[in-house]
Design an enzyme around this catalytic site. Sequence first.
Site, PDB file in Angstrom:
ATOM      1  CE1 TYR A 163       2.696 113.863 -16.891  1.00  0.00           C
ATOM      2  CE2 TYR A 163       1.945 111.868 -15.781  1.00  0.00           C
ATOM      3  CZ  TYR A 163       1.886 112.738 -16.853  1.00  0.00           C
ATOM      4  OH  TYR A 163       1.024 112.491 -17.887  1.00  0.00           O
ATOM      5  CG  ASP A 186      -1.277 126.079 -13.675  1.00  0.00           C
ATOM      6  OD1 ASP A 186      -1.751 127.204 -13.390  1.00  0.00           O
ATOM      7  OD2 ASP A 186      -1.345 125.601 -14.818  1.00  0.00           O
TER       8      ASP A 186
END
Length: 304
Positions: free
Chosen positions: A74, A88
């Site tokens: 990632y 997030d």
Amino acid sequence: MARKKGRDISGWLIVDKPAGMTSTSVVNKVRWALAAKKAGHAGTLDPEATGVLAVALGEATKTVPFITDALKAYRFTVRLGQRTNTDDGEGEVITSSDARPSDDEIKEALHGFVGEIQQVPPQFSAVKIDGERAYKRARDGETMEIEPRPLWVEELVMTGRPDADHVELEMTCGKGGYVRSIARDLGEALGCHGHVLKLRRIWSGPFEAEDGITIEQVDALAKSPELDARLLPLEVGLAELPELKCTAEGAARLRNGNPGMVIPGEVDYGDEAWASFEGRAVAVGVFKGGELHPNRVFVQPAAG
């Protein structure tokens, strides 16, 4: 019971998932575009994340566990100084800090997130708590005690520092990793809080984002031979396992779910492997005494 409509088509379609689309929506789009009877994916991506979403069709769905278990990489950006309730950028800021770590402090803290670590999934995640998805309970305002889970992190490195508020990282990890948890816990370790701002899966097992097809291309090529041609064979999903070739007689026995004779290779007694005949996967199983004892059998047309 009504039978599912669609083609018996098998293989992998690697999609470069766009932000703002759920993994399930991508699978449904691919299933429609290929008129496929059966489809699934190997590893959920959050709706706002981008990158590799490997969609399995037909018999390839039987190889999904091997991709799910494989290492993945990632690339992500952490916003320092703020923690959100979703970990997030989509959530609400619940605490903040004016502290900003130096590059050296960040690099030093990253060492604590490499190897076998314990990770608590985000409150807004798909883990089940008492039989119910955590995100459903979190949406109702409930705060849950989620047990930590083991995660193997192969590598976690800083790749950029655009400004004091942001740090760019790359991570290679095993099954079940939550990048949002890494961002949250890194922020806590640094004493400044943090959450994921951008997230992209750049590869998953044998599949790479740069080889993926876009959703716009899936739409444009829907129901066409050109889209069929983008399918990778189901055997690609077995890249992490050793291959053993078998005879016609061995293949026939394996297809019926019985142990079949295979040609010995670099596989020890009790190892998991897959058997092939004329280049096509026949079964996955355990190698014992010159035979493969199948636990997954593939139904494929003959080669050629």
